[in-house]
Scaffold this motif. Structure first.
Motif, short mmCIF file in Angstrom:
data_model
loop_
_atom_site.label_atom_id
_atom_site.label_comp_id
_atom_site.label_asym_id
_atom_site.label_seq_id
_atom_site.Cartn_x
_atom_site.Cartn_y
_atom_site.Cartn_z
N LEU A 136 -64.77 48.80 53.53
CA LEU A 136 -65.23 48.49 52.16
C LEU A 136 -64.16 48.84 51.13
O LEU A 136 -63.79 48.01 50.29
N ILE A 137 -63.66 50.07 51.20
CA ILE A 137 -62.71 50.52 50.16
C ILE A 137 -61.30 50.00 50.46
O ILE A 137 -60.65 49.43 49.57
N GLY A 138 -60.83 50.17 51.71
CA GLY A 138 -59.50 49.67 52.04
C GLY A 138 -59.41 48.16 51.80
O GLY A 138 -58.42 47.65 51.27
N GLY A 139 -60.47 47.45 52.18
CA GLY A 139 -60.50 46.00 52.00
C GLY A 139 -60.51 45.63 50.52
O GLY A 139 -59.83 44.68 50.10
N SER A 140 -61.25 46.38 49.72
CA SER A 140 -61.31 46.08 48.28
C SER A 140 -59.96 46.34 47.62
O SER A 140 -59.53 45.59 46.73
N ILE A 141 -59.27 47.39 48.08
CA ILE A 141 -57.94 47.67 47.53
C ILE A 141 -56.99 46.53 47.92
O ILE A 141 -56.25 46.01 47.09
N GLY A 175 -56.36 60.89 46.24
CA GLY A 175 -57.02 60.00 45.28
C GLY A 175 -58.45 59.70 45.68
O GLY A 175 -58.83 59.86 46.85
N HIS A 176 -59.23 59.26 44.70
CA HIS A 176 -60.63 58.90 44.97
C HIS A 176 -61.12 57.91 43.91
O HIS A 176 -61.37 58.30 42.76
N PRO A 177 -61.24 56.64 44.28
CA PRO A 177 -61.80 55.69 43.32
C PRO A 177 -63.30 55.91 43.16
O PRO A 177 -64.02 55.95 44.16
N MET A 178 -63.75 56.03 41.93
CA MET A 178 -65.18 56.31 41.70
C MET A 178 -65.96 55.01 41.57
O MET A 178 -66.56 54.71 40.54
N ALA A 179 -65.90 54.24 42.63
CA ALA A 179 -66.70 53.02 42.69
C ALA A 179 -66.94 52.75 44.16
O ALA A 179 -66.13 53.12 45.00
N GLY A 180 -68.03 52.13 44.46
CA GLY A 180 -68.31 51.84 45.86
C GLY A 180 -69.64 51.15 45.95
O GLY A 180 -70.13 50.58 44.97
N SER A 181 -70.20 51.17 47.14
CA SER A 181 -71.52 50.58 47.29
C SER A 181 -72.14 51.14 48.55
O SER A 181 -71.50 51.88 49.29
N GLU A 182 -73.39 50.76 48.79
CA GLU A 182 -74.08 51.25 49.98
C GLU A 182 -73.69 50.45 51.22
O GLU A 182 -74.14 50.74 52.32
N GLN A 183 -72.85 49.44 51.03
CA GLN A 183 -72.44 48.64 52.19
C GLN A 183 -71.27 49.31 52.90
O GLN A 183 -70.61 50.17 52.35
N TYR A 210 -63.22 42.90 42.79
CA TYR A 210 -63.51 43.42 41.44
C TYR A 210 -64.11 44.83 41.47
O TYR A 210 -64.48 45.36 40.43
N LEU A 211 -64.24 45.40 42.69
CA LEU A 211 -64.97 46.67 42.81
C LEU A 211 -64.45 47.75 41.86
O LEU A 211 -65.22 48.52 41.30
N PHE A 212 -63.13 47.78 41.69
CA PHE A 212 -62.56 48.90 40.93
C PHE A 212 -62.35 48.60 39.46
O PHE A 212 -61.93 49.47 38.72
N GLU A 213 -62.61 47.36 39.06
CA GLU A 213 -62.36 47.02 37.66
C GLU A 213 -63.24 47.84 36.74
O GLU A 213 -64.47 47.83 36.88
N GLY A 214 -62.62 48.58 35.84
CA GLY A 214 -63.38 49.37 34.89
C GLY A 214 -63.89 50.68 35.46
O GLY A 214 -64.67 51.37 34.81
N ALA A 215 -63.46 51.03 36.67
CA ALA A 215 -63.94 52.28 37.27
C ALA A 215 -62.94 53.41 37.03
O ALA A 215 -61.76 53.17 36.78
N TYR A 216 -63.42 54.63 37.10
CA TYR A 216 -62.50 55.76 37.09
C TYR A 216 -61.87 55.90 38.47
O TYR A 216 -62.52 55.64 39.50
#
Ligand SMILES: NC(=O)c1ccc[n+]([C@@H]2O[C@H](COP(=O)([O-])OP(=O)(O)OC[C@H]3O[C@@H](n4cnc5c(N)ncnc54)[C@H](O)[C@@H]3O)[C@@H](O)[C@H]2O)c1
Ligand SMILES: O=C(O)C(=O)C[C@]1(C(=O)O)C=C[C@@H](O)C=C1
Length: 364
Positions: free
Chosen positions: A12-17, A119-127, A136-142
Motif C-alpha cells: 500500500l505505502i511502497g506502491g503509493s510512493i 520517516g513516516h507519512p501520516m496517510a494510509g488506509s485500512e487496505q 494521491y494518497l500523500f497529497e496534502g498529508a503530513y
C-alpha cells in the motif's frame, strides 16, 4: 529528481510512493524489490514501478535512494540484509509507523557512508497490498521525518524533497516524540476501534444490532478492518507508549462510567461538552495542510449520476471542489455529502448555485 529509487516492499505505502514518484516525474527509474513476483508484476502493471526483481542485490544496483516500506518488525532485518549491496552515498529511508527503536537500530546497522533518515507519512488506509495503492494518497498529508544528531544534512534534505515532491508537508520530530504523538492519534484509535468491534461482535443479538449500524459504528470502526500483520508490529513496537495511554483512557472511562452509574446529567453533559469542544477544534480536513476550507453539506437523492450532476453544476461555474466526503448514506434514499472549497467566495457561490437547482444546502 532522483536517478534511481528502489522501493523494498511494494504494498500500500511502497506502491503509493512509487505511483507518486513516477506520476510526478520525481525519479528517472523506480525499481521494486519484493518476494512475490506476481504482486510485483501487478505493481508494474499499475505503474508503481518501472521494473522489479526479487533479488535485492540486482534491485539495489545504482540506487540513489532506497525506501523500505515493509511492516515495522521487518524494517531492520531488511536493512541488515541490504546494506552489503549499498554503495557509499546511498540514502536509505523507511516509512514505518514507529520510529524510536527503528531509528536507533538503523543507525547501528548502517555502515559509514550510507545515510539513514527515518520517516513516516501520516496517510494510509485500512487496505493492504498494491491493490490499495493510490498516487494521491500523500497529497496534502503530513510526512514526519525523525532526524537525530547523527543524520546527514544532505540526506535529510533529499528525503524532505521526495516527501514534498509527493505533495506532503514535512515536519521534523524526535523519534520518541513522534512515537508518543502517534500512540495517541493513530495507535490508540486503532486499538479502540478493534475493542469496539470485538465488544459488539461478542454481544448477544449482535447480528440484529449491526444491521442498524449507521454513522456512529461505521465512523468509529473503519480502521479496525486494517491489516493485522501491520498492526501487530506497531502495537509491539510502541507498546510502552500505548500502555501509558491506556491508563489515561481507563481513567476517562471510569469518569463516564461513574457519572452513568449515578445518572448525573450535569457530569455527563460536562464530559460530552468537553469532548465536543476538543473535536470541533480539529481542522475539518484531517490530512492537515488545507486547514481553511469552507464547507457546505448537501442532501442528495439515491440516483445514478447525482454526484456527477452536482460536480458539473459547480464545474460549469469553474468552482473547484477541494474536498468531498459522503457523511451519511441512507440506502435507497440518498445521503448527506460534505463539500469543501478553497475560498469563502467559492463556498457561497456553490451554495447559491446548488440551492437554485433545488438541492438542500447547509453552510457549515
Ligand atoms: N497502511 C497504512 O496506513 C500506513 C501508513 C503509514 C505508514 N505505514 C507503514 O508502512 C509500512 C508498510 O505498510 P503497508 O500498509 O504498505 O503494508 P502492506 O502489507 O500493504 O505492504 C508491505 C509490503 O512489504 C512486503 N514485505 C513484507 N515483508 C517483507 C520483507 N521481509 N522483504 C520484502 N518485502 C516484504 C509485503 O509483501 C508487502 O508487499 C509499515 O511499516 C507500516 O507501519 C502504513
Ligand atoms: O486512515 C487510515 O486508515 C489509517 O489508519 C492511517 C494511519 C492513521 O492512523 O492515521 C494508520 C497508520 C499509519 O502509521 C499512518 C496513518
Amino acid at each position: 529528481m532522483f536517478n534511481q529509487v528502489t522501493i523494498i516492499g511494494v504494498g500500500l505505502i511502497g506502491g503509493s510512493i512509487g505511483l507518486g514518484l513516477r506520476a510526478r516525474g520525481l525519479a528517472r527509474t523506480v525499481t521494486g524489490v519484493g518476494r512475490d513476483p506476481s504482486r510485483l508484476q501487478e505493481a508494474l502493471e499499475r505503474g508503481a514501478v518501472d521494473r522489479f526483481t526479487t533479488d535485492p542485490q540486482t534491485g539495489l544496483a545504482g540506487a540513489e535512494l532506497v525506501v523500505i516500506a515493509v511492516p515495522v518488525g521487518s524494517i531492520i532485518p531488511v536493512l541488515r540484509s541490504v546494506v552489503p549491496h549499498l554503495r557509499p552515498g546511498t540514502i536509505v529511508t523507511d516509512v514505518g509507523s514507529c520510529k524510536a527503536a527503528v531509528v536507533a537500530a538503523a543507525e547501528e546497522v548502517t555502515p559509514t557512508g550510507v545515510h539513514f533518515v527515518g520517516g513516516h507519512p501520516m496517510a494510509g488506509s485500512e487496505q493492504a497490498g498494491i491493490g490499495g495503492a493510490d498516487r494521491y494518497l500523500f497529497e496534502g498529508a503530513y510526512y514526519v521525518l525523525t532526524p537525530t544528531p547523527n543524520t546527514e544534512r544532505r540526506a535529510l534534505d533529499r528525503v524532505r524533497a521526495m516527501a514534498e515532491g509527493l505533495g506532503c508537508r514535512v515536519i521534523e520530530m524526535e523519534p520518541q516524540e513522534h512515537d508518543r504523538a502517534v500512540a495517541a492519534v493513530s495507535h490508540l484509535p486503532h486499538l479502540l476501534a478493534c475493542t469496539l468491534v470485538n465488544t459488539v461482535a461478542g454481544m448477544e443479538g449482535s447480528e440484529r444490532a449491526l444491521a442498524l449500524a449507521a454513522g456512529g459504528y461505521r465512523d468509529t470502526t473503519r480502521v479496525a478492518a486494517g491489516n493485522p500483520e501491520m498492526w501487530l508490529d506497531i502495537f509491539l513496537a510502541n507498546r510502552r507508549m500505548l500502555k501509558a495511554l491506556l491508563d489515561r483512557f481507563r481513567s476517562e472511562l471510569n469518569t463516564i462510567e461513574d457519572a452513568l452509574e449515578e445518572g448525573e446529567p450535569e457530569r455527563i453533559t460536562a464530559w460530552l461538552e468537553a469532548a465536543r469542544r476538543s473535536r470541533e477544534g480539529l481542522p475539518a480536513r484531517m490530512k492537515g495542510y488545507l486547514k481553511d476550507l469552507h464547507e457546505v453539506t448537501i442532501t442528495i437523492s439515491d440516483r445514478p449520476g447525482t454526484i456527477a450532476a452536482v460536480a458539473s453544476i459547480l464545474g460549469r461555474h469553474e468552482i473547484n471542489i477541494s474536498d468531498l466526503e459522503i457523511l451519511r448514506v441512507r440506502e435507497g434514499e440518498g445521503g448527506t455529502v460534505r463539500l469543501a472549497f478553497g475560498t469563502e467566495h467559492d463556498r457561497d457561490r456553490a451554495a447559491e448555485l446548488l440551492a437554485r437547482e433545488g438541492i438542500p444546502v447547509t453552510k457549515r
